[in-house]
Design an enzyme around this catalytic site. Structure first.
Site, PDB file in Angstrom:
ATOM      1  N   LEU A 106       4.906 -14.394  -0.718  1.00  0.00           N
ATOM      2  CA  LEU A 106       6.128 -13.604  -0.855  1.00  0.00           C
ATOM      3  C   LEU A 106       7.367 -14.487  -0.746  1.00  0.00           C
ATOM      4  CD1 LEU A 106       5.302 -10.369   1.177  1.00  0.00           C
ATOM      5  CD2 LEU A 106       5.335 -10.653  -1.302  1.00  0.00           C
ATOM      6  N   GLU A 115       9.774  -7.265  -2.442  1.00  0.00           N
ATOM      7  CA  GLU A 115       9.764  -8.568  -1.743  1.00  0.00           C
ATOM      8  C   GLU A 115      10.634  -8.535  -0.491  1.00  0.00           C
ATOM      9  OE1 GLU A 115       7.504  -9.965  -3.008  1.00  0.00           O
ATOM     10  OE2 GLU A 115       7.554  -9.913  -5.177  1.00  0.00           O
ATOM     11  N   GLY A 116      10.697  -7.391   0.160  1.00  0.00           N
ATOM     12  CA  GLY A 116      11.465  -7.257   1.397  1.00  0.00           C
ATOM     13  C   GLY A 116      12.769  -6.527   1.175  1.00  0.00           C
ATOM     14  N   GLU A 173       0.832  -1.202   0.000  1.00  0.00           N
ATOM     15  CA  GLU A 173       0.000   0.000   0.000  1.00  0.00           C
ATOM     16  C   GLU A 173       0.873   1.261   0.000  1.00  0.00           C
ATOM     17  OE1 GLU A 173      -4.018  -1.817   2.038  1.00  0.00           O
ATOM     18  OE2 GLU A 173      -3.047  -0.086   2.960  1.00  0.00           O
ATOM     19  N   PRO A 174       0.288   2.404  -0.396  1.00  0.00           N
ATOM     20  CA  PRO A 174       1.093   3.624  -0.541  1.00  0.00           C
ATOM     21  C   PRO A 174       1.860   4.040   0.710  1.00  0.00           C
ATOM     22  CG  PRO A 174      -1.061   3.919  -1.554  1.00  0.00           C
ATOM     23  CD  PRO A 174      -1.098   2.603  -0.854  1.00  0.00           C
TER      24      PRO A 174
END
Length: 389
Positions: free
Chosen positions: A244, A368-369, A138-139
Protein backbone atom coordinates in the site's frame (compact mmCIF):
# COMPACT_ATOMS: atom_id res chain seq x y z
CA UNK A 1 15.48 33.78 -19.28
CA UNK A 2 11.91 33.35 -20.52
CA UNK A 3 9.07 32.58 -18.13
CA UNK A 4 6.93 29.49 -18.65
CA UNK A 5 3.46 29.87 -17.07
CA UNK A 6 3.02 26.09 -17.24
CA UNK A 7 6.12 25.56 -15.07
CA UNK A 8 5.97 28.40 -12.54
CA UNK A 9 8.76 27.07 -10.32
CA UNK A 10 11.00 25.73 -13.07
CA UNK A 11 10.47 22.16 -11.87
CA UNK A 12 11.52 20.71 -15.22
CA UNK A 13 15.05 21.72 -14.23
CA UNK A 14 14.91 18.95 -11.64
CA UNK A 15 14.53 16.33 -14.38
CA UNK A 16 17.28 14.75 -16.44
CA UNK A 17 16.84 13.78 -20.12
CA UNK A 18 15.79 10.22 -19.25
CA UNK A 19 13.14 11.53 -16.84
CA UNK A 20 11.79 13.85 -19.53
CA UNK A 21 11.76 11.02 -22.08
CA UNK A 22 9.68 8.83 -19.76
CA UNK A 23 7.28 11.69 -19.06
CA UNK A 24 6.89 12.57 -22.71
CA UNK A 25 6.37 8.95 -23.76
CA UNK A 26 3.56 8.42 -21.27
CA UNK A 27 2.02 11.82 -22.01
CA UNK A 28 1.98 11.06 -25.73
CA UNK A 29 0.44 7.62 -25.19
CA UNK A 30 -2.28 8.98 -22.90
CA UNK A 31 -3.00 11.82 -25.31
CA UNK A 32 -3.46 9.45 -28.23
CA UNK A 33 -5.09 6.43 -26.59
CA UNK A 34 -7.11 7.80 -23.67
CA UNK A 35 -8.05 11.45 -23.99
CA UNK A 36 -10.05 11.18 -27.24
CA UNK A 37 -12.27 8.44 -25.77
CA UNK A 38 -12.30 8.69 -21.99
CA UNK A 39 -15.33 10.96 -21.65
CA UNK A 40 -17.40 8.40 -23.58
CA UNK A 41 -15.99 5.52 -21.51
CA UNK A 42 -16.80 7.44 -18.36
CA UNK A 43 -20.34 8.22 -19.50
CA UNK A 44 -20.92 4.57 -20.40
CA UNK A 45 -19.35 3.38 -17.16
CA UNK A 46 -16.89 0.96 -18.74
CA UNK A 47 -13.35 0.53 -19.94
CA UNK A 48 -13.97 -1.51 -23.09
CA UNK A 49 -10.38 -1.79 -24.32
CA UNK A 50 -8.71 -2.64 -21.02
CA UNK A 51 -6.81 -5.70 -22.25
CA UNK A 52 -5.51 -3.89 -25.30
CA UNK A 53 -4.61 -0.85 -23.21
CA UNK A 54 -2.75 -3.08 -20.75
CA UNK A 55 -0.65 -4.57 -23.55
CA UNK A 56 0.14 -1.09 -24.87
CA UNK A 57 1.11 0.09 -21.40
CA UNK A 58 3.36 -2.94 -21.12
CA UNK A 59 4.97 -2.10 -24.45
CA UNK A 60 5.99 1.37 -23.20
CA UNK A 61 7.33 -0.08 -19.94
CA UNK A 62 4.67 1.39 -17.65
CA UNK A 63 3.68 -1.82 -15.82
CA UNK A 64 5.80 -2.58 -12.77
CA UNK A 65 8.14 0.03 -14.18
CA UNK A 66 10.10 0.68 -10.97
CA UNK A 67 10.80 -3.05 -10.41
CA UNK A 68 14.05 -4.71 -11.50
CA UNK A 69 14.31 -7.76 -13.74
CA UNK A 70 11.67 -10.18 -15.03
CA UNK A 71 10.87 -7.92 -17.97
CA UNK A 72 10.31 -4.83 -15.82
CA UNK A 73 11.75 -1.47 -16.83
CA UNK A 74 13.79 -0.80 -13.68
CA UNK A 75 12.86 2.88 -13.78
CA UNK A 76 13.51 5.28 -10.92
CA UNK A 77 10.84 6.24 -8.41
CA UNK A 78 10.71 9.74 -9.90
CA UNK A 79 10.17 8.32 -13.38
CA UNK A 80 7.38 6.09 -12.10
CA UNK A 81 5.84 9.12 -10.41
CA UNK A 82 5.99 11.14 -13.61
CA UNK A 83 4.20 8.30 -15.40
CA UNK A 84 1.48 8.27 -12.73
CA UNK A 85 1.04 12.04 -13.09
CA UNK A 86 0.62 11.83 -16.87
CA UNK A 87 -1.74 8.86 -16.68
CA UNK A 88 -3.99 10.51 -14.10
CA UNK A 89 -3.93 13.73 -16.08
CA UNK A 90 -5.92 11.66 -18.56
CA UNK A 91 -8.05 9.77 -16.02
CA UNK A 92 -7.69 8.34 -12.52
CA UNK A 93 -9.04 5.00 -13.74
CA UNK A 94 -6.11 4.52 -16.11
CA UNK A 95 -3.60 5.38 -13.40
CA UNK A 96 -5.43 2.95 -11.06
CA UNK A 97 -5.04 0.18 -13.64
CA UNK A 98 -1.30 0.77 -13.69
CA UNK A 99 -0.96 1.27 -9.92
CA UNK A 100 -2.79 -1.93 -9.02
CA UNK A 101 -0.91 -3.91 -11.63
CA UNK A 102 2.55 -2.64 -10.70
CA UNK A 103 2.57 -1.18 -7.21
CA UNK A 104 0.30 -3.79 -5.64
CA UNK A 105 0.06 -7.12 -7.48
CA UNK A 106 3.48 -7.16 -9.18
CA UNK A 107 5.22 -5.48 -6.25
CA UNK A 108 3.88 -8.13 -3.84
CA UNK A 109 5.14 -10.97 -6.01
CA UNK A 110 8.47 -9.25 -6.72
CA UNK A 111 9.20 -8.48 -3.07
CA UNK A 112 7.67 -11.44 -1.26
CA UNK A 113 7.29 -14.18 -3.87
CA UNK A 114 9.34 -17.27 -4.62
CA UNK A 115 11.63 -17.36 -7.62
CA UNK A 116 9.16 -19.65 -9.36
CA UNK A 117 6.28 -17.24 -8.70
CA UNK A 118 8.33 -14.35 -10.06
CA UNK A 119 9.32 -16.20 -13.23
CA UNK A 120 5.78 -17.48 -13.78
CA UNK A 121 3.92 -14.21 -13.42
CA UNK A 122 6.07 -11.09 -13.59
CA UNK A 123 7.20 -11.18 -17.25
CA UNK A 124 3.62 -11.69 -18.45
CA UNK A 125 2.32 -8.99 -16.14
CA UNK A 126 5.05 -6.55 -17.22
CA UNK A 127 4.06 -7.05 -20.85
CA UNK A 128 0.36 -6.63 -20.10
CA UNK A 129 -0.43 -10.17 -21.26
CA UNK A 130 -1.75 -10.92 -17.77
CA UNK A 131 -3.64 -8.36 -15.68
CA UNK A 132 -3.37 -8.62 -11.90
CA UNK A 133 -5.49 -7.51 -8.96
CA UNK A 134 -4.87 -7.14 -5.22
CA UNK A 135 -7.38 -8.48 -2.71
CA UNK A 136 -7.09 -6.83 0.71
CA UNK A 137 -10.14 -4.62 1.40
CA UNK A 138 -13.20 -6.45 2.73
CA UNK A 139 -16.89 -5.44 2.74
CA UNK A 140 -17.14 -4.70 6.46
CA UNK A 141 -13.61 -3.71 7.46
CA UNK A 142 -12.12 -1.26 4.95
CA UNK A 143 -9.20 0.47 6.61
CA UNK A 144 -8.92 -2.17 9.35
CA UNK A 145 -7.15 -5.09 7.62
CA UNK A 146 -6.32 -6.65 10.99
CA UNK A 147 -10.01 -7.59 11.25
CA UNK A 148 -10.21 -9.36 7.88
CA UNK A 149 -12.44 -12.42 7.74
CA UNK A 150 -11.01 -14.08 4.64
CA UNK A 151 -9.36 -17.21 5.97
CA UNK A 152 -6.93 -19.77 4.57
CA UNK A 153 -6.66 -23.15 6.24
CA UNK A 154 -4.38 -26.05 5.51
CA UNK A 155 -5.84 -29.25 4.09
CA UNK A 156 -3.03 -31.72 3.76
CA UNK A 157 -0.40 -29.98 1.65
CA UNK A 158 -2.98 -27.62 0.11
CA UNK A 159 -4.49 -24.34 1.21
CA UNK A 160 -8.24 -23.68 1.08
CA UNK A 161 -9.40 -20.03 0.96
CA UNK A 162 -12.84 -18.71 1.88
CA UNK A 163 -13.96 -15.08 2.03
CA UNK A 164 -14.82 -11.95 0.13
CA UNK A 165 -12.93 -8.85 -0.97
CA UNK A 166 -14.54 -5.60 -2.10
CA UNK A 167 -13.75 -2.62 -4.35
CA UNK A 168 -11.01 -4.50 -6.21
CA UNK A 169 -9.66 -2.69 -9.27
CA UNK A 170 -9.07 -5.00 -12.28
CA UNK A 171 -10.78 -7.90 -10.49
CA UNK A 172 -13.11 -9.03 -13.29
CA UNK A 173 -10.40 -8.97 -15.97
CA UNK A 174 -7.47 -10.25 -13.89
CA UNK A 175 -5.64 -13.46 -14.70
CA UNK A 176 -4.04 -13.54 -11.28
CA UNK A 177 -5.06 -12.17 -7.89
CA UNK A 178 -2.81 -11.53 -4.90
CA UNK A 179 -5.16 -12.29 -2.00
CA UNK A 180 -4.41 -11.64 1.66
CA UNK A 181 -6.00 -13.95 4.22
CA UNK A 182 -5.77 -14.85 7.88
CA UNK A 183 -4.12 -18.15 8.76
CA UNK A 184 -3.18 -19.86 12.00
CA UNK A 185 0.29 -18.35 11.69
CA UNK A 186 -0.85 -14.83 10.79
CA UNK A 187 -1.83 -12.91 7.68
CA UNK A 188 -0.41 -14.47 4.51
CA UNK A 189 -0.51 -13.55 0.84
CA UNK A 190 -1.58 -16.02 -1.84
CA UNK A 191 -1.05 -15.99 -5.59
CA UNK A 192 -4.40 -17.10 -6.99
CA UNK A 193 -4.92 -17.85 -10.70
CA UNK A 194 -8.40 -16.52 -11.36
CA UNK A 195 -9.46 -19.64 -13.27
CA UNK A 196 -9.18 -21.66 -10.04
CA UNK A 197 -12.42 -23.40 -9.05
CA UNK A 198 -14.36 -21.43 -6.45
CA UNK A 199 -12.96 -18.03 -7.47
CA UNK A 200 -15.29 -15.45 -9.01
CA UNK A 201 -15.13 -11.68 -9.52
CA UNK A 202 -18.50 -10.08 -10.25
CA UNK A 203 -18.09 -6.52 -11.51
CA UNK A 204 -19.44 -3.67 -9.37
CA UNK A 205 -21.89 -1.51 -11.30
CA UNK A 206 -23.67 1.81 -10.61
CA UNK A 207 -20.49 3.69 -9.67
CA UNK A 208 -20.44 7.48 -10.03
CA UNK A 209 -16.66 7.65 -9.66
CA UNK A 210 -13.83 5.83 -11.47
CA UNK A 211 -16.36 4.90 -14.13
CA UNK A 212 -13.65 4.30 -16.76
CA UNK A 213 -12.23 1.52 -14.62
CA UNK A 214 -13.06 -2.10 -13.80
CA UNK A 215 -14.02 -2.53 -10.14
CA UNK A 216 -15.09 -5.86 -8.70
CA UNK A 217 -15.89 -8.00 -5.72
CA UNK A 218 -13.75 -11.10 -5.20
CA UNK A 219 -15.56 -14.19 -3.95
CA UNK A 220 -13.48 -17.11 -2.66
CA UNK A 221 -15.61 -20.17 -2.05
CA UNK A 222 -13.43 -23.11 -1.06
CA UNK A 223 -10.61 -22.05 -3.40
CA UNK A 224 -8.04 -24.86 -3.24
CA UNK A 225 -4.44 -23.91 -3.88
CA UNK A 226 -1.18 -25.87 -3.78
CA UNK A 227 1.30 -25.28 -0.98
CA UNK A 228 3.52 -23.16 -3.22
CA UNK A 229 0.75 -20.60 -3.84
CA UNK A 230 1.62 -18.74 -0.64
CA UNK A 231 4.04 -15.81 -0.78
CA UNK A 232 6.94 -17.29 1.20
CA UNK A 233 8.83 -14.16 2.26
CA UNK A 234 6.34 -12.42 4.53
CA UNK A 235 3.92 -13.12 7.35
CA UNK A 236 1.75 -10.47 8.96
CA UNK A 237 0.30 -7.11 7.96
CA UNK A 238 3.69 -5.65 7.05
CA UNK A 239 3.28 -7.46 3.72
CA UNK A 240 0.14 -5.78 2.42
CA UNK A 241 0.93 -2.49 4.16
CA UNK A 242 4.28 -2.20 2.39
CA UNK A 243 2.48 -2.73 -0.92
CA UNK A 244 0.00 0.00 0.00
CA UNK A 245 2.86 2.40 0.73
CA UNK A 246 4.21 1.86 -2.76
CA UNK A 247 0.78 2.48 -4.29
CA UNK A 248 0.19 5.58 -2.15
CA UNK A 249 3.43 7.04 -3.44
CA UNK A 250 2.07 6.82 -6.99
CA UNK A 251 -1.10 8.60 -5.88
CA UNK A 252 0.96 11.53 -4.55
CA UNK A 253 2.00 12.15 -8.15
CA UNK A 254 -1.15 11.00 -9.89
CA UNK A 255 -3.48 13.32 -8.01
CA UNK A 256 -1.46 16.26 -9.26
CA UNK A 257 -2.07 15.07 -12.81
CA UNK A 258 -5.83 15.33 -12.32
CA UNK A 259 -5.35 18.74 -10.70
CA UNK A 260 -3.14 19.93 -13.57
CA UNK A 261 -5.71 19.01 -16.19
CA UNK A 262 -8.47 20.88 -14.36
CA UNK A 263 -6.23 23.88 -13.76
CA UNK A 264 -5.21 24.07 -17.43
CA UNK A 265 -8.86 23.79 -18.50
CA UNK A 266 -9.74 26.65 -16.16
CA UNK A 267 -6.93 28.88 -17.43
CA UNK A 268 -7.90 28.32 -21.05
CA UNK A 269 -11.58 28.92 -20.31
CA UNK A 270 -10.82 32.09 -18.36
CA UNK A 271 -8.90 33.50 -21.32
CA UNK A 272 -11.64 32.83 -23.86
CA UNK A 273 -14.99 33.09 -22.02
CA UNK A 274 -16.27 36.67 -22.09
CA UNK A 275 -18.58 38.25 -19.54
CA UNK A 276 -19.48 41.95 -19.20
CA UNK A 277 -17.43 42.72 -22.29
CA UNK A 278 -14.12 41.09 -21.46
CA UNK A 279 -12.60 37.66 -20.74
CA UNK A 280 -13.42 36.44 -17.21
CA UNK A 281 -9.69 35.94 -16.72
CA UNK A 282 -9.35 39.72 -16.64
CA UNK A 283 -11.39 39.96 -13.44
CA UNK A 284 -9.53 40.10 -10.14
CA UNK A 285 -11.50 37.34 -8.45
CA UNK A 286 -10.83 34.91 -11.30
CA UNK A 287 -7.13 35.72 -11.27
CA UNK A 288 -7.05 35.18 -7.51
CA UNK A 289 -8.59 31.74 -7.96
CA UNK A 290 -6.09 30.83 -10.68
CA UNK A 291 -3.16 32.06 -8.60
CA UNK A 292 -4.23 30.01 -5.57
CA UNK A 293 -4.75 26.93 -7.74
CA UNK A 294 -1.32 27.36 -9.34
CA UNK A 295 0.40 27.70 -5.96
CA UNK A 296 -1.11 24.49 -4.60
CA UNK A 297 -0.56 22.58 -7.84
CA UNK A 298 3.13 23.38 -8.11
CA UNK A 299 3.74 22.94 -4.38
CA UNK A 300 2.17 19.49 -4.71
CA UNK A 301 4.35 18.55 -7.66
CA UNK A 302 7.44 19.80 -5.80
CA UNK A 303 6.44 17.66 -2.80
CA UNK A 304 6.06 14.64 -5.09
CA UNK A 305 9.54 15.26 -6.54
CA UNK A 306 11.02 15.47 -3.05
CA UNK A 307 9.40 12.21 -1.94
CA UNK A 308 10.52 10.54 -5.17
CA UNK A 309 14.14 11.51 -4.61
CA UNK A 310 13.91 10.17 -1.06
CA UNK A 311 12.47 6.89 -2.34
CA UNK A 312 15.27 6.60 -4.90
CA UNK A 313 17.77 7.17 -2.09
CA UNK A 314 16.11 4.50 0.08
CA UNK A 315 15.14 7.10 2.69
CA UNK A 316 11.39 7.49 2.24
CA UNK A 317 9.34 6.65 5.33
CA UNK A 318 5.65 5.61 5.42
CA UNK A 319 4.81 8.73 7.43
CA UNK A 320 6.20 10.87 4.63
CA UNK A 321 4.07 9.03 2.08
CA UNK A 322 1.03 9.70 4.28
CA UNK A 323 2.02 13.39 4.31
CA UNK A 324 2.09 13.42 0.52
CA UNK A 325 -1.10 11.47 -0.03
CA UNK A 326 -3.04 13.54 2.50
CA UNK A 327 -1.87 16.89 1.13
CA UNK A 328 -1.90 16.26 -2.59
CA UNK A 329 -5.25 14.50 -2.92
CA UNK A 330 -6.94 17.02 -0.66
CA UNK A 331 -5.50 19.94 -2.63
CA UNK A 332 -6.25 18.28 -5.96
CA UNK A 333 -9.93 18.06 -5.06
CA UNK A 334 -9.97 21.72 -4.08
CA UNK A 335 -8.29 22.68 -7.37
CA UNK A 336 -10.92 20.71 -9.31
CA UNK A 337 -13.77 22.32 -7.37
CA UNK A 338 -12.37 25.80 -7.92
CA UNK A 339 -11.89 25.07 -11.62
CA UNK A 340 -15.57 24.08 -11.77
CA UNK A 341 -16.58 27.48 -10.42
CA UNK A 342 -14.56 29.21 -13.14
CA UNK A 343 -16.27 27.16 -15.84
CA UNK A 344 -19.68 27.77 -14.28
CA UNK A 345 -22.38 25.49 -15.68
CA UNK A 346 -19.97 24.17 -18.31
CA UNK A 347 -17.95 22.72 -15.46
CA UNK A 348 -20.43 19.88 -15.05
CA UNK A 349 -20.40 18.91 -18.73
CA UNK A 350 -18.37 15.96 -19.98
CA UNK A 351 -17.31 18.24 -22.82
CA UNK A 352 -14.81 19.45 -20.23
CA UNK A 353 -12.70 17.28 -17.88
CA UNK A 354 -13.54 19.01 -14.59
CA UNK A 355 -16.42 16.99 -13.17
CA UNK A 356 -14.95 13.66 -14.29
CA UNK A 357 -11.71 14.36 -12.44
CA UNK A 358 -13.52 15.78 -9.41
CA UNK A 359 -15.70 12.69 -8.98
CA UNK A 360 -12.73 10.37 -9.59
CA UNK A 361 -10.74 12.13 -6.89
CA UNK A 362 -13.50 11.42 -4.37
CA UNK A 363 -12.51 7.75 -4.72
CA UNK A 364 -8.80 8.53 -4.68
CA UNK A 365 -9.36 10.44 -1.44
CA UNK A 366 -10.75 7.26 0.14
CA UNK A 367 -8.69 4.40 -1.25
CA UNK A 368 -5.19 3.53 -0.08
CA UNK A 369 -6.06 5.16 3.24
CA UNK A 370 -8.68 7.79 3.98
CA UNK A 371 -7.90 11.35 5.03
CA UNK A 372 -8.57 10.36 8.62
CA UNK A 373 -6.18 7.40 8.52
CA UNK A 374 -3.33 9.53 7.19
CA UNK A 375 -4.07 12.24 9.75
CA UNK A 376 -3.73 9.61 12.46
CA UNK A 377 -0.48 8.31 10.97
CA UNK A 378 0.94 11.83 11.15
CA UNK A 379 -0.62 12.42 14.57
CA UNK A 380 1.12 9.35 15.94
CA UNK A 381 4.40 10.44 14.37
CA UNK A 382 4.06 13.88 15.94
CA UNK A 383 2.99 12.82 19.44
CA UNK A 384 4.22 9.26 19.82
CA UNK A 385 0.67 8.34 20.89
CA UNK A 386 -1.46 5.78 19.05
CA UNK A 387 -5.01 7.06 18.42
CA UNK A 388 -6.07 4.28 16.03
CA UNK A 389 -7.86 2.31 18.75
Amino acid sequence: MSFDPADLLGLDDLLDPEDLAVRDTVRSWAGNRVLPYVAEWYERGELPEIRELARELGAIGALGMSLEGYGCAGASAVQYGLACLELEAADSGIRSLVSVQGSLAMYAIHRFGSEEQKRTWLPRMASGEVIGCFGLTEPDHGSDPASMRTYAKRDGSDWVLDGRKMWITNGSVAGVAVVWARTEEGVRGFVVPTDTAGFSAPEIKHKWSLRASVTSELVLDGVRLPADAVLPEVTGLKGPLSCLSHARYGIVWGSMGAARTCFEAAVEYAKTREQFGKPIGAFQLTQAKLADMAVELHKGILLAHHLGRRMDAGRLRPEQISFGKLNNVREAIEICRTARTILGANGISLEYPIMRHATNLESVLTYEGTVEMHQLVLGKALTGLDAFR
